[in-house]
Design a protein around this motif. Sequence first.
Motif, PDB file in Angstrom:
ATOM      1  N   GLY A 160       2.075  16.035 -35.752  1.00 17.04           N
ATOM      2  CA  GLY A 160       2.438  17.223 -36.430  1.00 17.04           C
ATOM      3  C   GLY A 160       2.486  17.276 -38.088  1.00 17.04           C
ATOM      4  N   ILE A 161       3.901  17.496 -38.647  1.00 14.90           N
ATOM      5  CA  ILE A 161       3.843  17.579 -39.998  1.00 14.90           C
ATOM      6  C   ILE A 161       4.716  16.196 -40.273  1.00 14.90           C
ATOM      7  CG2 ILE A 161       6.345  18.776 -39.833  1.00 14.90           C
ATOM      8  CD1 ILE A 161       3.664  19.405 -42.272  1.00 14.90           C
ATOM      9  N   GLY A 162       4.746  15.209 -39.496  1.00 15.22           N
ATOM     10  CA  GLY A 162       5.195  13.934 -39.953  1.00 15.22           C
ATOM     11  C   GLY A 162       6.857  13.852 -39.925  1.00 15.22           C
ATOM     12  N   ARG A 163       7.487  14.670 -38.671  1.00 17.77           N
ATOM     13  CA  ARG A 163       8.936  14.534 -38.599  1.00 17.77           C
ATOM     14  C   ARG A 163       9.217  12.908 -38.273  1.00 17.77           C
ATOM     15  NH1 ARG A 163      11.560  19.366 -37.902  1.00 17.77           N
ATOM     16  NH2 ARG A 163      10.001  21.335 -37.792  1.00 17.77           N
ATOM     17  N   MET A 207      -2.339  11.415 -35.760  1.00  7.38           N
ATOM     18  CA  MET A 207      -3.485  12.078 -35.215  1.00  7.38           C
ATOM     19  C   MET A 207      -2.908  13.433 -34.848  1.00  7.38           C
ATOM     20  SD  MET A 207      -5.882  10.391 -32.352  1.00  7.38           S
ATOM     21  CE  MET A 207      -5.765  11.833 -31.067  1.00  7.38           C
ATOM     22  N   ASP A 208      -3.553  14.461 -35.235  1.00  2.00           N
ATOM     23  CA  ASP A 208      -3.144  15.694 -34.538  1.00  2.00           C
ATOM     24  C   ASP A 208      -4.327  16.594 -34.722  1.00  2.00           C
ATOM     25  OD1 ASP A 208      -0.134  16.937 -34.567  1.00  2.00           O
ATOM     26  OD2 ASP A 208      -1.588  18.663 -34.490  1.00  2.00           O
ATOM     27  N   LEU A 209      -4.153  17.680 -33.808  1.00  3.19           N
ATOM     28  CA  LEU A 209      -5.397  18.908 -34.185  1.00  3.19           C
ATOM     29  C   LEU A 209      -5.109  19.815 -35.128  1.00  3.19           C
ATOM     30  CD1 LEU A 209      -3.698  21.397 -32.584  1.00  3.19           C
ATOM     31  CD2 LEU A 209      -4.311  20.277 -30.446  1.00  3.19           C
ATOM     32  N   GLY A 244      -0.867  20.196 -40.901  1.00  3.74           N
ATOM     33  CA  GLY A 244       0.105  19.227 -41.262  1.00  3.74           C
ATOM     34  C   GLY A 244      -0.665  17.859 -41.652  1.00  3.74           C
ATOM     35  N   ILE A 245      -1.738  17.669 -41.266  1.00  7.11           N
ATOM     36  CA  ILE A 245      -2.651  16.384 -41.458  1.00  7.11           C
ATOM     37  C   ILE A 245      -2.980  16.554 -43.182  1.00  7.11           C
ATOM     38  CG2 ILE A 245      -4.867  15.246 -41.180  1.00  7.11           C
ATOM     39  CD1 ILE A 245      -2.889  14.926 -38.988  1.00  7.11           C
ATOM     40  N   ASP A 246      -3.274  17.545 -43.492  1.00  2.98           N
ATOM     41  CA  ASP A 246      -3.778  17.878 -44.949  1.00  2.98           C
ATOM     42  C   ASP A 246      -2.534  17.631 -45.907  1.00  2.98           C
ATOM     43  OD1 ASP A 246      -6.122  18.397 -44.503  1.00  2.98           O
ATOM     44  OD2 ASP A 246      -6.229  20.447 -44.789  1.00  2.98           O
ATOM     45  N   TRP A 247      -1.020  18.058 -45.605  1.00  4.03           N
ATOM     46  CA  TRP A 247       0.187  17.478 -46.253  1.00  4.03           C
ATOM     47  C   TRP A 247       0.417  16.053 -46.240  1.00  4.03           C
ATOM     48  CZ3 TRP A 247       4.896  15.547 -45.296  1.00  4.03           C
ATOM     49  CH2 TRP A 247       5.672  15.893 -46.186  1.00  4.03           C
ATOM     50  N   PHE A 285      -0.399   4.103 -44.470  1.00  6.99           N
ATOM     51  CA  PHE A 285      -0.418   5.325 -43.456  1.00  6.99           C
ATOM     52  C   PHE A 285      -1.790   6.198 -43.487  1.00  6.99           C
ATOM     53  CE2 PHE A 285       4.073   5.330 -42.346  1.00  6.99           C
ATOM     54  CZ  PHE A 285       4.402   4.459 -43.009  1.00  6.99           C
ATOM     55  N   VAL A 286      -2.210   6.250 -42.402  1.00  3.99           N
ATOM     56  CA  VAL A 286      -3.512   7.042 -42.463  1.00  3.99           C
ATOM     57  C   VAL A 286      -3.553   8.173 -41.400  1.00  3.99           C
ATOM     58  CG1 VAL A 286      -5.907   6.567 -41.392  1.00  3.99           C
ATOM     59  CG2 VAL A 286      -4.553   4.702 -42.387  1.00  3.99           C
ATOM     60  N   PHE A 287      -4.181   9.146 -41.517  1.00  3.70           N
ATOM     61  CA  PHE A 287      -4.143  10.531 -40.779  1.00  3.70           C
ATOM     62  C   PHE A 287      -5.477  10.994 -40.436  1.00  3.70           C
ATOM     63  CE2 PHE A 287      -0.183  10.051 -43.155  1.00  3.70           C
ATOM     64  CZ  PHE A 287       0.867  10.225 -42.211  1.00  3.70           C
ATOM     65  N   LEU A 288      -5.596  11.443 -39.146  1.00  2.05           N
ATOM     66  CA  LEU A 288      -6.860  12.081 -38.557  1.00  2.05           C
ATOM     67  C   LEU A 288      -6.626  13.365 -38.004  1.00  2.05           C
ATOM     68  CD1 LEU A 288      -8.527  10.618 -35.908  1.00  2.05           C
ATOM     69  CD2 LEU A 288      -7.341   9.015 -37.344  1.00  2.05           C
ATOM     70  N   GLN A 289      -7.595  14.300 -38.394  1.00  2.00           N
ATOM     71  CA  GLN A 289      -7.499  15.468 -37.819  1.00  2.00           C
ATOM     72  C   GLN A 289      -8.438  15.513 -36.629  1.00  2.00           C
ATOM     73  OE1 GLN A 289      -9.657  18.327 -38.222  1.00  2.00           O
ATOM     74  NE2 GLN A 289      -8.438  19.935 -36.666  1.00  2.00           N
ATOM     75  N   GLN A 290      -8.366  16.021 -35.493  1.00  2.00           N
ATOM     76  CA  GLN A 290      -9.292  16.148 -34.346  1.00  2.00           C
ATOM     77  C   GLN A 290      -9.275  17.713 -33.723  1.00  2.00           C
ATOM     78  OE1 GLN A 290      -8.820  12.399 -32.034  1.00  2.00           O
ATOM     79  NE2 GLN A 290     -11.064  12.246 -32.577  1.00  2.00           N
TER      80      GLN A 290
END
Length: 285
Positions: A85-88, A106-108, A112-115, A127-132
């Motif tokens: 999500g938004i990293g809560r 990871m999130d769809l 949130g991922i961009d933020w 800290f790595v994030f990816l959108q799928q």
Amino acid sequence: MSIKQALKNTIPTSVFNYIRDVPWVIRDWTTKSPTGCGPIPSLKLMFDGPRDYELFLKQGRETLGFYKNIAGMKPDDAILDIGCGIGRKTIPLLDYLNSNALYVGMDLDRRGIDWLLRNVTSQNQRFVFLQQDIYNKFYNPKGALIPGKLVLPFPDASFDMVVLWSVFTHMFPEDIAHYMSEITRVLKPGGTLAASYFLYDDEILARMQRGETKSNFNHVLKDCRTTNPNIPEDALAVSRDWLQSVQDQVGLQTQQLLMGAWSGHTPPQGLEITNHQDILVAKKR
Ligand SMILES: C[S@@+](CC[C@H](N)C(=O)[O-])C[C@H]1O[C@@H](n2cnc3c(N)ncnc32)[C@H](O)[C@@H]1O
């Protein structure tokens, strides 16, 4: 049924979400966000939970306590947070995880991922994030990837801990079972899965019938129940027996089950917000 639930059940999700966000955009224009507490998203972006700065920070502190004292997270662990999500549950780890650790969120949902990429990865490269683009009728009705066929893009035995907060509560049982199998594959032997659910058994169903639970999963589907028959992924509950059988199949063993406040249980002190749903901690055999 509340007016909000009735609207949710009848109008397209994108229209509902647009109308729902308007007051929060105005609040963001007129309210100052707290400072000195690490990155914190706007109220508009907090669409996946309570839109409140104090609750955001309190839940972060609760989750960190849970990670350290109940789930056994170590400062140098490799963590996968599916549906971050938004990293809560991400922000509190910024000071806890050390330079040998890895956190993958990871999130769809791209917002949130961009933020998180702009506000977290830019400062902390571990800290790595990816959108799928995973399909979910509630969260991503145009998604191209079928959750029941998703291959987690990581080698076997990559993570010490996998967490899913309020994600399985938006997924159908066959998709949960598939995720469980993939999660077990990417967990190291002895690694931990911590996830939240809405779980029912005969006693909880009886309470539900008496109107004593905070959510009513009255609509019965295959192997699950929902509060919203038009968009079942709005909130889905599965039975404790079903979950146990999936864990047995994939090779996960329950370590601890904290029944949530939603069904009338009293959460342990310090987990009052986070333990609204049922939290299950399991280990890979
Ligand atoms: C209620 S929010 C919880 C967000 C975050 N885990 C937290 O606790 O604040 C549910 C999240 O799950 C994500 N989600 C829903 N279905 C998913 C799926 N099949 N795979 C990955 N993420 C999913 C949604 O995009 C959303 O961000």
